[in-house]
Motif scaffolding. Structure first.
Motif, short mmCIF file in Angstrom:
data_model
loop_
_atom_site.label_atom_id
_atom_site.label_comp_id
_atom_site.label_asym_id
_atom_site.label_seq_id
_atom_site.Cartn_x
_atom_site.Cartn_y
_atom_site.Cartn_z
N UNK A 1 -18.70 30.52 126.36
CA UNK A 1 -17.31 30.67 126.81
C UNK A 1 -16.40 31.17 125.70
N UNK A 2 -15.72 32.29 125.93
CA UNK A 2 -14.70 32.78 124.98
C UNK A 2 -13.34 32.65 125.65
N UNK A 3 -12.29 32.59 124.86
CA UNK A 3 -10.94 32.57 125.44
C UNK A 3 -9.86 32.91 124.43
N UNK B 1 -22.31 43.39 122.16
CA UNK B 1 -23.36 42.57 121.56
C UNK B 1 -23.45 41.20 122.26
N UNK B 2 -22.31 40.63 122.52
CA UNK B 2 -22.31 39.25 123.03
C UNK B 2 -22.94 39.15 124.43
N UNK B 3 -22.71 40.17 125.25
CA UNK B 3 -23.31 40.09 126.59
C UNK B 3 -24.84 40.17 126.53
N UNK B 4 -25.37 40.56 125.37
CA UNK B 4 -26.83 40.60 125.23
C UNK B 4 -27.40 39.28 124.70
N UNK B 5 -26.55 38.32 124.39
CA UNK B 5 -27.07 37.04 123.90
C UNK B 5 -27.93 36.40 124.99
N UNK B 6 -29.00 35.67 124.61
CA UNK B 6 -29.89 35.09 125.61
C UNK B 6 -29.30 33.83 126.24
N UNK B 7 -28.19 34.00 126.96
CA UNK B 7 -27.58 32.88 127.68
C UNK B 7 -27.47 33.28 129.15
N UNK B 8 -27.14 32.31 129.99
CA UNK B 8 -27.14 32.58 131.43
C UNK B 8 -25.77 32.93 131.97
N UNK B 9 -24.74 32.70 131.17
CA UNK B 9 -23.40 33.05 131.63
C UNK B 9 -22.51 33.42 130.46
N UNK B 10 -21.57 34.34 130.70
CA UNK B 10 -20.60 34.71 129.67
C UNK B 10 -19.21 34.48 130.27
N UNK B 11 -18.40 33.68 129.59
CA UNK B 11 -17.04 33.43 130.06
C UNK B 11 -16.05 34.30 129.30
N UNK B 12 -15.26 35.06 130.06
CA UNK B 12 -14.34 36.01 129.44
C UNK B 12 -12.91 35.77 129.90
N UNK B 13 -11.97 36.13 129.05
CA UNK B 13 -10.55 35.95 129.35
C UNK B 13 -9.96 37.27 129.85
N UNK B 14 -9.61 37.30 131.12
CA UNK B 14 -9.05 38.51 131.70
C UNK B 14 -7.52 38.49 131.68
N UNK B 15 -6.92 37.41 131.18
CA UNK B 15 -5.46 37.32 131.16
C UNK B 15 -4.94 37.72 129.78
N UNK B 16 -5.40 37.01 128.75
CA UNK B 16 -4.93 37.32 127.40
C UNK B 16 -5.80 38.39 126.75
N UNK B 17 -6.91 38.69 127.36
CA UNK B 17 -7.76 39.78 126.86
C UNK B 17 -7.44 41.03 127.66
N UNK C 1 -18.20 34.28 133.97
CA UNK C 1 -17.11 33.30 134.05
C UNK C 1 -15.82 34.09 133.93
N UNK C 2 -15.16 34.31 135.06
CA UNK C 2 -14.02 35.23 135.05
C UNK C 2 -12.72 34.43 134.92
N UNK C 3 -12.18 34.43 133.72
CA UNK C 3 -10.92 33.71 133.47
C UNK C 3 -9.75 34.54 133.96
N UNK D 1 3.68 31.22 112.09
CA UNK D 1 2.31 31.55 111.75
C UNK D 1 1.37 31.41 112.96
N UNK D 2 1.60 30.40 113.76
CA UNK D 2 0.71 30.17 114.90
C UNK D 2 0.77 31.31 115.91
N UNK D 3 1.92 31.99 115.95
CA UNK D 3 2.06 33.09 116.92
C UNK D 3 1.34 34.35 116.50
N UNK D 4 0.82 34.35 115.28
CA UNK D 4 0.12 35.54 114.80
C UNK D 4 -1.05 35.85 115.74
N UNK D 5 -1.12 37.10 116.23
CA UNK D 5 -2.19 37.42 117.18
C UNK D 5 -3.57 37.15 116.58
N UNK D 6 -4.52 36.85 117.44
CA UNK D 6 -5.87 36.56 116.95
C UNK D 6 -6.56 37.81 116.45
#
Ligand SMILES: Nc1nc2c(c(=O)[nH]1)N[C@@H](CNc1ccc(C(=O)N[C@@H](CCC(=O)N[C@@H](CCC(=O)N[C@@H](CCC(=O)O)C(=O)O)C(=O)O)C(=O)O)cc1)CN2
Ligand SMILES: [Zn+2]
Length: 751
Positions: free
Chosen positions: A235-237, A246-262, A281-283, A598-603
């Motif tokens: 899960x990413x967010x 690269x990440x979608x190729x990781x050997x896991x069964x689900x990928x959680x993505x952020x469609x709002x802030x991403x 995982x569609x956020x 400082x906290x508002x600094x974009x990721x």
């Protein structure tokens, strides 16, 4: 399509969680009844999600204080200074809150949020699995409520990157020690029958090196090998995944993505596709804000997603844990009319998921879309006079009328402060008495005059206390404020405030972020009366005290129909009027707090410069119109400033106070490789802990700082405001602080 949640608020719909914790700390609750109350809250939260029809319900998102602290304790990463603790609970809360014999663990912002986590400390030890906490949570939900939960844990890469107490070159070794422990957690969950685990890796939305990425992939390969029957939702967010391909190729069964802030997430998916064998995982609902979603637009988004991934392999979910929004909007009864159907807190977001996932909900969907239309056409959102004024203000040259060195000299002539002036950050204890007084006024048991008189009495009492302690620059104490942001929200136009919109900030402490729903402007002076009154009681300078524009923005729920930058300029324009009102009332030392800058600094680094440009400009718009003799102070806390001194310098404040005591050495060393010329106070004691600092330890701290800073630029102050402390702790600590400053002053005078 399924509905899923990533995490539910812990605090309970009436802050029961906070009350239980604080009662336990005050010994008003036994450990057994405390734990029982916690269990009740935890189970009620789960039952609610079940009743709302959520298919995939998170477990282990609950905690007694903080989920990162849970992880550290689970892995036995207990700093040596706490080892003497008598039982697991006192060890746990000792790490979080400190003990007389041991300073608390550092606390810092969770990514770009106003949630603070306890920073794990490595201290050269080998982690071990003390308790499989996700397993306990999984079993509890299953046995007590028949819920097939999805345990949530912080992933190893994020965990290590958010920890401290190790050298960069040790990172690989630490990971290799941690991975087998994670594997055991996964295996035991698989054996217990768990279907899914959610592994949170928000660090994957920031840039990782190629080696780090390869190492991360290897870790997930090991997880896969260890427990091939347990499905992993990676899960990413908070942003789009930085290395999508690269990440979608990781050997896991689900990928959680952020469609709002991403903003880039959907494009990335279109460009690189999405693996057929994985669950998406569609956020799609904003987990960081409180507006209802435009559900017809979300339906369209879902259709687009269904072109890229099979419907039965899509989970729709909030963009992140619902920890960052209040529990339920149904307790709000005094909002502007246009807000009623346009707010979605945690419960309403879960309801939105249900509307989106079930057929024939068009009528309900239309009702909410109409409410959003009404909100957007509200006169409060369309005030052209505000837009013009702000545009004009932005166009001016935003800088002080004289350079710092000239100001410094003139200000010293006015103030004639001693070496190492001592001061505090603004607030004094918000005691039960203070909160009750506000309660009485709110319920109408006290008139406004009675309440105002109460505040005046508090100010008088504390001016006297500060004079007795011997502080050099005083404050009025902020007794009239519920919270440094909520207070200004209540006084400025364009804000609405919630009755029960509480969100956890750290530990048991909650905030009620105001809602910026309209165009913001100044209505009348907000802080002048209290400051002028306080100044009338003493010959010592009293600092005027207000919250800066960027912090008001970052700690509010902000309208999302115009840019945050625009909203911030509106706030700054309004606050400039407050600064000038203070100055004309004779308050010429003014602190404009920016703890959230400082906290508002974009990721994402690519977005930094733009944010820095407008946020610095907004601070300057607020502060730069004053005379050269007016001394502007600012204050920042809860983050790592080492890389941020350049930005701090651009604010051009005459004096800044920074929180540092929990990581003092690290910040001090930052001044050895970069220079800072303006007035600065590095916090000499931690205000989050009930512990009283000794004179000697503060003296050492001040002297350490003098090795890298010049004696006539240095101030002495605590880390932050003292509102969460009690009266005797506060007085005793400040006495020790002034005594420490006096010792160093004496020594400097001799040498
Ligand atoms: N917004 C914001 N974010 C911030 C900070 C901050 O100060 N503000 N500081 C940093 C750390 N975070 C913090 C967050 C909250 C608190 C804090 O002290 N919160 C208080 C609540 C403050 C508040 O709004 N109090 C109200 C309501 C108080 C209350 O609970 N009243 C009683 C009723 C009393 C009565 O009527 O008799 C009740 O409801 O039980 C008031 O003072 O009026 C708490 O959780 O206890 C401190 C630090 C970073 N982020
Ligand atoms: Zn602070």
């Amino acid at each position: 399509m399924k509905t899923s949640n990533l995490g539910y608020p812990r605090i309970g719909s009436n802050r029961e969680w906070k009350r239980a914790l604080e009662a336990f700390w005050k010994r008003e609750l036994t450990e057994a009844s405390f734990l029982q109350q916690m269990e009740q809250i935890r189970l009620a939260n789960l039952q609610k999600q079940k009743d709302m029809g959520i298919d995939i319900i998170p477990v282990n998102d609950f905690t007694l204080y903080d989920h990162m602290l849970d992880m550290a304790v689970m892995f036995g990463l207990v700093p040596k200074r706490f080892e003497a603790a008598k039982n697991p609970i006192s060890l746990y809360f000792g790490m979080a809150r400190g003990k007389q014999e041991a300073v608390a663990c550092e606390m810092t912002k969770w990514f770009n949020t106003n949630y603070h986590y306890i920073v794990p400390e490595w201290e050269d030890r080998t982690p071990r699995l003390v308790e499989n906490k996700p397993l306990t949570a999984y079993k509890e939900a299953k046995e007590k409520l028949g819920i097939e939960g999805k345990p949530v844990i912080v992933g190893p890469v994020t965990f290590i990157k958010c920890a401290k107490g190790y050298l960069p070159e040790q990172e690989d070794t630490l990971l290799s020690q941690l991975v087998p422990l994670y594997c055991r957690i996964l295996q035991e969950l698989e054996q217990a029958g768990a279907q899914w685990i959610q592994i949170d890796e928000p660090i994957f939305v920031t840039s990782l090196s190629e080696e780090e990425l390869t190492a991360s992939k290897k870790i997930y390969e090991q997880f896969h090998k260890a427990s091939s029957g347990l499905n992993i939702m990676l899960q990413t967010y908070f942003e789009s995944a930085e290395h999508y391909k690269e990440i979608i190729q990781f050997p896991v069964q689900g990928i959680g993505l952020d469609f709002v802030h991403g903003e880039k997430t959907l494009d990335e998916m279109r460009m690189h596709g999405f693996p057929e064998d994985k669950v998406l995982g569609a956020g799609i609902l904003d987990g960081r804000n409180i507006w209802r979603a435009n559900l017809s637009q979300k339906q369209e988004l879902i259709l687009q997603l269904e072109e890229l991934a099979a419907s039965e392999r899509i989970w729709i979910q909030p963009s992140c844990s619902l920890l960052h929004v209040p529990v339920s909007a149904k307790h709000e009864h005094s909002l502007p009319q246009e807000l009623y159907n346009s707010l979605a807190f945690a419960d309403e977001k879960l309801e939105e998921l249900r509307l989106l996932s079930s057929p024939s909900q068009q009528e309900a969907i239309k009702k909410y879309d109409d409410a959003l239309y009404l909100l957007n056409s509200s006169p409060a959102r369309n005030r052209t006079e505000v837009l013009w004024e702000v545009e004009k203000a932005q166009g001016k040259d935003l800088k002080r009328n004289q350079p710092y060195m000239n100001r410094k000299q003139k200000q010293q002539e006015v103030w004639n402060l001693p070496l190492l002036p001592t001061t505090t950050i603004g607030s004094f204890p918000q005691t039960a008495e203070v909160k009750q007084a506000r309660g009485k006024h709110k319920r109408g048991e006290w008139t406004k005059a009675q309440y105002d008189q109460f505040v005046k009495n508090q100010i008088e009492k504390w001016i006297k206390i500060q004079e007795d302690i011997g502080l050099d620059v005083l404050v009025h104490g902020e007794f009239e404020r519920t919270d440094m942001v909520e207070f200004f929200g209540q006084k400025l136009n364009g804000f609405a405030f919630l009755e029960n919109g509480w969100v956890q900030s750290y530990g048991s402490r909650c905030v009620k972020p105001p809602v910026i729903y309209g165009d913001v402007d100044f209505s009348e002076p907000m802080t002048v009366n209290e400051s002028v009154y306080a100044q009338s009681l003493t010959d010592k300078p009293v600092k005027g005290m207000l919250t800066g524009p960027v912090t008001i923005l970052n700690w509010s729920f902000v309208r999302d129909d115009i840019s945050r930058e625009n909203v911030c300029y509106q706030i700054a324009n309004a606050l400039q009027k407050e600064v000038l009102a203070l100055e004309s009332a004779g308050i010429t030392m003014i602190q404009v707090d920016e703890p959230a800058l400082r906290e508002g600094l974009p990721l994402k680094k690519s977005k930094w410069q733009h944010y820095i440009d407008w946020s610095v400009n907004c601070f300057l718009l607020t502060t730069c119109a004053v005379k050269e003799t007016t001394q502007i102070h600012t204050h920042m806390c809860y983050c790592d400033f080492n890389e941020f001194l350049g930005v701090i310098s651009k604010l051009d404040a005459d004096v800044i106070s920074l929180e540092t005591s929990r990581s003092h050495g690290e910040l001090v060393s930052a001044f050895t490789w970069q220079s800072y010329e303006k007035g600065i106070g590095l916090g000499v004691y931690d205000i989050h802990s009930p512990r009283i600092p000794e004179i000697e330890e503060m003296r050492v701290m001040i002297e350490k700082t003098l090795e890298v800073l010049h004696e006539d630029q240095m101030w002495v102050n605590p880390d932050c405001g003292l509102k969460t402390r009690n009266i005797s702790e506060t007085i005793q600590s400040l006495k020790n602080m002034t005594a420490a400053a006096a010792l160093v002053r004496k020594k400097e005078a001799v040498s």
